[in-house]
Design a protein around this motif. Structure first.
Motif, PDB file in Angstrom:
ATOM      1  N   ARG A 151       0.856  -1.200   0.000  1.00  9.35           N
ATOM      2  CA  ARG A 151       0.000   0.000   0.000  1.00  9.35           C
ATOM      3  C   ARG A 151       0.885   1.240   0.000  1.00  9.35           C
ATOM      4  O   ARG A 151       1.809   1.368   0.815  1.00  9.35           O
ATOM      5  CB  ARG A 151      -0.933  -0.008   1.211  1.00  9.35           C
ATOM      6  N   VAL A 152       0.601   2.159  -0.916  1.00 10.67           N
ATOM      7  CA  VAL A 152       1.438   3.338  -1.090  1.00 10.67           C
ATOM      8  C   VAL A 152       0.566   4.567  -1.296  1.00 10.67           C
ATOM      9  O   VAL A 152      -0.633   4.470  -1.586  1.00 10.67           O
ATOM     10  CB  VAL A 152       2.396   3.186  -2.289  1.00 10.67           C
ATOM     11  N   ALA A 153       1.190   5.733  -1.160  1.00 13.66           N
ATOM     12  CA  ALA A 153       0.527   7.016  -1.370  1.00 13.66           C
ATOM     13  C   ALA A 153       1.112   7.710  -2.582  1.00 13.66           C
ATOM     14  O   ALA A 153       2.318   7.633  -2.839  1.00 13.66           O
ATOM     15  CB  ALA A 153       0.680   7.899  -0.135  1.00 13.66           C
ATOM     16  N   ILE A 154       0.239   8.399  -3.318  1.00 13.90           N
ATOM     17  CA  ILE A 154       0.639   9.205  -4.467  1.00 13.90           C
ATOM     18  C   ILE A 154       0.419  10.661  -4.095  1.00 13.90           C
ATOM     19  O   ILE A 154      -0.723  11.106  -3.940  1.00 13.90           O
ATOM     20  CB  ILE A 154      -0.162   8.829  -5.713  1.00 13.90           C
ATOM     21  N   ALA A 155       1.498  11.414  -3.948  1.00 11.78           N
ATOM     22  CA  ALA A 155       1.439  12.787  -3.453  1.00 11.78           C
ATOM     23  C   ALA A 155       1.591  13.798  -4.593  1.00 11.78           C
ATOM     24  O   ALA A 155       1.821  13.442  -5.752  1.00 11.78           O
ATOM     25  CB  ALA A 155       2.530  13.001  -2.414  1.00 11.78           C
ATOM     26  N   THR A 185       5.107   6.467  -1.755  1.00 19.04           N
ATOM     27  CA  THR A 185       5.493   6.393  -0.334  1.00 19.04           C
ATOM     28  C   THR A 185       4.701   5.314   0.391  1.00 19.04           C
ATOM     29  O   THR A 185       3.462   5.342   0.380  1.00 19.04           O
ATOM     30  CB  THR A 185       5.256   7.756   0.354  1.00 19.04           C
ATOM     31  N   PRO A 186       5.379   4.354   1.029  1.00 26.37           N
ATOM     32  CA  PRO A 186       4.668   3.300   1.754  1.00 26.37           C
ATOM     33  C   PRO A 186       3.798   3.860   2.878  1.00 26.37           C
ATOM     34  O   PRO A 186       4.175   4.816   3.566  1.00 26.37           O
ATOM     35  CB  PRO A 186       5.808   2.442   2.326  1.00 26.37           C
ATOM     36  N   VAL A 187       2.622   3.268   3.052  1.00 23.85           N
ATOM     37  CA  VAL A 187       1.681   3.667   4.102  1.00 23.85           C
ATOM     38  C   VAL A 187       1.704   2.613   5.198  1.00 23.85           C
ATOM     39  O   VAL A 187       1.482   1.429   4.924  1.00 23.85           O
ATOM     40  CB  VAL A 187       0.253   3.799   3.540  1.00 23.85           C
ATOM     41  N   LEU A 224      -8.468   5.727   4.422  1.00 21.54           N
ATOM     42  CA  LEU A 224      -9.311   6.913   4.537  1.00 21.54           C
ATOM     43  C   LEU A 224      -8.537   8.069   5.160  1.00 21.54           C
ATOM     44  O   LEU A 224      -8.649   9.219   4.720  1.00 21.54           O
ATOM     45  CB  LEU A 224     -10.554   6.597   5.371  1.00 21.54           C
ATOM     46  N   ASP A 225      -7.744   7.784   6.188  1.00 20.16           N
ATOM     47  CA  ASP A 225      -6.943   8.828   6.831  1.00 20.16           C
ATOM     48  C   ASP A 225      -5.691   9.163   6.023  1.00 20.16           C
ATOM     49  O   ASP A 225      -5.250  10.316   5.979  1.00 20.16           O
ATOM     50  CB  ASP A 225      -6.520   8.387   8.233  1.00 20.16           C
ATOM     51  N   ALA A 226      -5.107   8.165   5.393  1.00 25.57           N
ATOM     52  CA  ALA A 226      -3.849   8.382   4.672  1.00 25.57           C
ATOM     53  C   ALA A 226      -4.008   9.357   3.518  1.00 25.57           C
ATOM     54  O   ALA A 226      -3.083  10.116   3.202  1.00 25.57           O
ATOM     55  CB  ALA A 226      -3.302   7.042   4.162  1.00 25.57           C
ATOM     56  N   ALA A 227      -5.185   9.358   2.878  1.00 23.20           N
ATOM     57  CA  ALA A 227      -5.374  10.240   1.724  1.00 23.20           C
ATOM     58  C   ALA A 227      -5.179  11.720   2.100  1.00 23.20           C
ATOM     59  O   ALA A 227      -4.321  12.387   1.510  1.00 23.20           O
ATOM     60  CB  ALA A 227      -6.744   9.989   1.090  1.00 23.20           C
ATOM     61  N   PRO A 228      -5.908  12.279   3.068  1.00 20.19           N
ATOM     62  CA  PRO A 228      -5.671  13.684   3.418  1.00 20.19           C
ATOM     63  C   PRO A 228      -4.265  13.947   3.953  1.00 20.19           C
ATOM     64  O   PRO A 228      -3.705  15.020   3.728  1.00 20.19           O
ATOM     65  CB  PRO A 228      -6.725  13.959   4.496  1.00 20.19           C
ATOM     66  N   ALA A 269       6.693  10.541   5.304  1.00 16.49           N
ATOM     67  CA  ALA A 269       6.926   9.388   6.182  1.00 16.49           C
ATOM     68  C   ALA A 269       6.770   9.799   7.647  1.00 16.49           C
ATOM     69  O   ALA A 269       6.215   9.045   8.463  1.00 16.49           O
ATOM     70  CB  ALA A 269       8.310   8.805   5.917  1.00 16.49           C
ATOM     71  N   ASP A 270       7.245  11.005   7.998  1.00 17.35           N
ATOM     72  CA  ASP A 270       7.076  11.514   9.368  1.00 17.35           C
ATOM     73  C   ASP A 270       5.599  11.704   9.698  1.00 17.35           C
ATOM     74  O   ASP A 270       5.142  11.368  10.803  1.00 17.35           O
ATOM     75  CB  ASP A 270       7.797  12.857   9.534  1.00 17.35           C
TER      76      ASP A 270
END
Length: 337
Positions: free
Chosen positions: A82-86, A132-134, A141-145, A293-294
């Protein structure tokens, strides 16, 4: 796949079927689970800024999902991760900014949902190095914002060098502002929340704001000066007038951190007051991969709370209207998984 597409700056987004993107050798294909709606997406869809994206394009830079396919040269990520696209969709890695820890200033950067297609879709492609790994402890739901609103305000508090017992005024309590308050509190500051909506000020109180000011009822700069002035003012509202208010709220030696980008916005800074009072004006744009990441680590540890509403991608245009009308407490997140 289904995607929300900007076909023109003067018409609503169209939710339509488009081809699934193909990852390049150093990319990953991500099956999107959630994607947050940022005010920047609205600016992009309306072509508000001097450098415009080119329609048709897919907005979205708060995407979270699982990797479905790896590019042929990718060894640093795994299928199913699971990763994030910023917003920072890629950078050169070679320039003075990249090698000094300021990759967000890279002149060759790509921006998700702006210069490259983003996450308002069932699938998106991103360079593996910028996926970025989540942590497992952070929900999608929280990781998106957190992927934009979180990392942007975290960086703003960091560049402001907020110290314990300083006073931080946050102008604009929404998707960014409700997190900025929390990062300022983590740094040990006393916080002042400024907005024009009572329901957003109620949210600020619930998150521990020490003072709240309704800028629709009184001049917030005067109100904050009665409290002794702010050491730091963080300008998050998409209103040029709020930048002037934020500047005037500062005490001597204060720092104005400019984050929001109002369409056609300008800011007049009085030279006399700036010099004699030792005021600093700081521009702060998002954060790096390390900053994100922080942000995830703090949330995984239970230090922050994300306030959001989940909606379907089909509701994208209604959601944009709600954001512009101030009807959304904090963040809207589209569920795609």
């Amino acid at each position: 796949m289904r995607a929300a597409v900007v076909t023109s700056f003067t018409t609503p987004l169209q939710v339509m079927d488009v081809p699934v993107p193909e990852p390049g050798p150093e990319d990953v294909l991500v099956r999107i689970e959630t994607s947050g709606l940022c005010h920047t997406d609205i600016h992009a869809a309306h072509g508000d800024w001097p450098v415009r994206p080119t329609p048709p394009f897919v907005p979205g830079h708060e995407g979270v999902g699982r990797i479905e396919r790896l590019g042929s040269a990718v060894t640093s990520r795994d299928v199913g991760q699971r990763v994030a696209i910023a917003w920072l969709g890629g950078a050169c890695g070679r320039c003075r900014y990249c090698i000094s820890g300021w990759e967000t200033l890279c002149e060759e950067q790509t921006n998700s949902g702006y210069s490259v297609d983003g996450a308002f879709a069932e699938y998106a492609v991103v360079p593996a190095a910028f996926a970025t790994p989540v942590p497992d402890e952070v929900t999608s739901l929280d990781a998106a914002p957190l992927t934009c609103a979180g990392v942007t305000t975290y960086k703003a508090i960091r560049v402001a060098r907020v110290a314990p017992a300083e006073s931080v005024a946050v102008f604009g309590i929404g998707g960014l502002g409700h997190l900025a308050l929390q990062y300022a509190q983590i740094a040990g500051a006393f916080t002042i929340a400024v907005d024009v909506e009572d329901h957003k000020l109620d949210l600020a109180r619930s998150l521990g704001a020490d003072h709240v000011v309704n800028a629709a009822r009184e001049d917030p700069a005067e109100a904050i000066q009665r409290l002794g002035g702010a050491d730091v003012s963080v300008a998050l509202a998409a209103s040029s007038a709020s930048f002037d208010q934020a500047f005037r709220s500062l005490r001597r030696g204060g720092r104005l951190v400019c984050v929001a980008l109002p369409a056609g916005g300008t800011m007049q800074v009085p030279i006399f007051d700036t010099v004699l009072k030792g005021i600093s004006v700081i521009g702060s744009i998002v954060g790096t991969r390390n900053d994100l990441a922080d942000v995830f680590a703090l949330h995984a540890a239970g230090r922050t709370e994300v306030v959001s509403l989940e909606r379907k991608l089909d509701d994208v245009n209604e959601s944009i209207d709600d954001v512009l009308a101030g009807r959304v407490p904090a963040r809207i997140v589209f569920g795609l998984g």
